[in-house]
Design a protein around this motif. Structure first.
Motif, PDB file in Angstrom:
ATOM      1  N   PHE A  99       0.660  -1.330  -0.056  1.00 13.73           N
ATOM      2  CA  PHE A  99      -0.161  -0.159   0.057  1.00 13.73           C
ATOM      3  C   PHE A  99       0.757   1.345   0.105  1.00 13.73           C
ATOM      4  O   PHE A  99       0.395   2.237  -0.474  1.00 13.73           O
ATOM      5  N   GLY A 100       1.937   1.112   0.637  1.00 16.28           N
ATOM      6  CA  GLY A 100       2.838   2.378   0.704  1.00 16.28           C
ATOM      7  C   GLY A 100       3.644   2.813  -0.750  1.00 16.28           C
ATOM      8  O   GLY A 100       3.618   3.998  -1.201  1.00 16.28           O
ATOM      9  N   ILE A 101       3.868   1.467  -1.366  1.00 18.07           N
ATOM     10  CA  ILE A 101       4.626   1.604  -2.639  1.00 18.07           C
ATOM     11  C   ILE A 101       3.408   2.327  -3.753  1.00 18.07           C
ATOM     12  O   ILE A 101       3.524   2.987  -4.409  1.00 18.07           O
ATOM     13  N   GLN A 102       2.063   1.939  -3.542  1.00 14.75           N
ATOM     14  CA  GLN A 102       0.984   2.221  -4.324  1.00 14.75           C
ATOM     15  C   GLN A 102       0.753   3.667  -4.063  1.00 14.75           C
ATOM     16  O   GLN A 102       0.320   4.299  -5.139  1.00 14.75           O
ATOM     17  N   GLY A 103       0.686   3.990  -2.952  1.00 15.71           N
ATOM     18  CA  GLY A 103       0.388   5.350  -2.622  1.00 15.71           C
ATOM     19  C   GLY A 103       1.428   6.286  -3.128  1.00 15.71           C
ATOM     20  O   GLY A 103       1.195   7.642  -3.553  1.00 15.71           O
ATOM     21  N   PHE A 104       2.902   5.821  -3.189  1.00 10.45           N
ATOM     22  CA  PHE A 104       3.983   6.745  -3.713  1.00 10.45           C
ATOM     23  C   PHE A 104       3.810   6.839  -5.293  1.00 10.45           C
ATOM     24  O   PHE A 104       3.938   7.957  -5.665  1.00 10.45           O
ATOM     25  N   LEU A 105       3.365   5.549  -5.838  1.00 11.18           N
ATOM     26  CA  LEU A 105       3.561   5.721  -7.159  1.00 11.18           C
ATOM     27  C   LEU A 105       2.249   6.883  -7.652  1.00 11.18           C
ATOM     28  O   LEU A 105       2.361   7.357  -8.744  1.00 11.18           O
TER      29      LEU A 105
END
Length: 509
Positions: free
Chosen positions: A136-142
């Protein structure tokens, strides 16, 4: 708590493989630990190619993948989570955490610090929750502020360096990758006040706090004496706190009206600093407990910079918002249908939209429809064998509406017509889709005046509420009697299979 490997896969239906691995990262030190912990049940992490093919097969995203697979589609392999077992080289790689959002599949393999045979309960594997947090952190960053493919490619190129900071040796330290990017770009900046590791920057600007409550209501209705109707509310409270200072303190309170339904199974964000024990012990599992906590639900917290989910909860409301009756009678190539819907008097009669979708599986195209509708409009999608009853934004004063008619079908074409392994014979359903703004079924709300902010400046406080339907099914009351398998009925298998299929592919909260 560690991850053995992480993947980002773009779903490309038009390509030969139906997908491309955009990013992958393996952690050899964690893999060695997995080999020791798992012993004889150890399955190595495969290369990108075999993993891509196995995952797309499991998610039913391969081209022309319409055949039934016993290992994936049978009722004995119902998946209610986003955790999968991938068949690779005669073995099964488990657990694999995977979900799709905005055309991108996010996947990882958590470390299980014990043998995998027999498989341990998911709740005992701490790496799974850490894996979700990382993805979820990667998705939020992208996708935060991302406007085009060029920006997405730039952010993908930054991931290797960011994961060195945020997830060294496979152990997650900070799910907010923007913090890691800030620390890389501004490593020389020193902060006058000590800040937590998950908050590397500070906000400068007009103070404001935004609180949004979203409830999703699920329901299965049969209109049968021997099968009980079921329904449940799942809620999420999302917050965004733009406040100056390194560690501002905020207290957010959720309240219920006198006749509101208590919140249960509450899960809170790690930024919450303390919590009343009555909130944590309110559970939907203990049906005998009649002392449910009815609030107010206070959450003291030190908010992160980005938008975050303050808490999740469930609630068992007394009745579903819309009661339905659906009946289908088959006569040769025709079906006679009857639908009655009633909006409960306690529900706000003001929809952003409301419609009922009536699919007809395993039949030919719709050639003719004769119908009578008491309210709204009916649309016919012949090739899709689908009727959509557009109810609109309000029910009539009687709160009751009806639809009746006869649907005639042409010759069946297996290549074009929709197929479903459940809806055979008289087994059929309609699905309701609706959204109500400024309303929650539990009555839960955040009072602007009860929000306490301990920071410089007086913030602007905004609150929002909405109710959304999710997996809201009304089944044909004339369907055959359930066929039982052990302690579970075929109806229960069907319900779970439909819910699992939708949950595994649809966007999450």
């Amino acid at each position: 708590m560690a991850q053995r490997a992480v993947w980002l896969i773009s779903h490309e239906p038009g390509s030969p493989l139906c997908g491309t691995v955009r990013f992958s990262r393996r952690y050899p030190t964690v893999e060695k630990r997995a080999k020791v912990f798992n012993g004889a049940s150890y399955v190595p992490v495969p290369e990108d190619g075999p993993f891509l093919k196995a995952l797309l097969f499991e998610l039913r995203l391969l081209r022309d993948d319409k055949d039934f697979s016993e290992s994936r589609d049978s009722c004995s392999h119902i998946n209610k989570t986003s955790i999968y077992a991938l068949p690779i080289g005669g073995e099964e790689l488990w657990p694999v955490v995977a979900f799709m959002k905005n055309g991108m599949i996010y996947a990882c393999v958590p470390l299980v610090e014990q043998t995998l045979s027999p498989r341990p309960p998911l709740i005992s594997i701490s790496g799974i929750s850490q894996g979700f947090e990382l993805l979820f952190g990667i998705q939020g960053f992208l996708y935060s502020g991302q406007k085009n493919d060029s920006e997405l490619n730039t952010k993908l190129s930054q991931l290797p360096d960011l994961l060195l900071q945020a997830c060294p040796f496979g152990t997650l330290l900070d799910a907010n990758l923007q913090n890691s990017l800030d620390s890389i770009n501004f490593a020389s900046v020193t902060h006058p006040q000590k800040q937590p590791t998950w908050k590397a920057g500070t906000y400068k600007g007009k103070p404001q706090v935004s609180i949004s409550i979203t409830e999703k209501v699920k329901s299965m209705q049969y209109d049968k004496q021997d099968i009980a109707d079921t329904w449940q509310v799942i809620g999420v409270v999302t917050c965004k706190c733009d406040l100056e200072g390194s560690m501002p303190n905020v207290t957010i309170s959720l309240s219920l009206p006198t006749n509101g339904s208590p919140l249960q199974d509450i899960l809170v964000h790690p930024c919450v600093t303390s919590l009343d024990s009555a909130i944590l012990t309110s559970s939907s599992i203990d049906a005998a407990d009649d002392s449910a906590f009815s609030g107010p639900y206070k959450f003291p917290l030190t908010p992160p910079l980005e938008s975050f989910n303050l808490c999740y909860y469930t609630s068992q409301v007394p009745v579903p918002p819309i009661l339905g009756f659906y009946q289908v009678k088959e006569e040769e190539v025709q079906l006679k249908i009857t639908v009655n819907l009633k909006l409960h008097e306690s529900v706000k009669n003001s929809f952003e939209f409301c419609e009922a979708r009536i699919p007809f599986y395993n039949r030919g195209p719709v050639t003719h429809v004769e119908y009578k509708v008491s309210f709204g409009q009916l649309e016919v999608f012949r090739e899709k064998s689908l009727l959509i009853w557009n109810i609109g934004q309000k029910f009539p004063k009687s709160m009751e509406i009806s639809l009746s008619g006869t649907v005639t079908f042409g010759a069946k074409s297996h290549e074009k017509q929709p197929f479903d392994q459940i809806c055979i014979g008289g087994t059929a359903y309609l699905k309701l889709h609706f959204r109500i703004l400024d309303y929650t079924l539990t009555g839960c709300y955040a009072d602007q005046h009860s929000v306490q902010v301990f920071a410089s400046g007086k913030p602007k406080i905004s609150t929002y509420r909405k109710l959304i339907s999710s997996d809201y099914y009304i089944w044909n009351s004339k369907a055959p009697a359930p066929v039982t398998y052990g302690s579970l009925s075929l109806w229960a298998h069907c319900d779970a299979l439909i819910l699992s299929r939708n949950l595994s592919l649809q966007d999450n909260f």
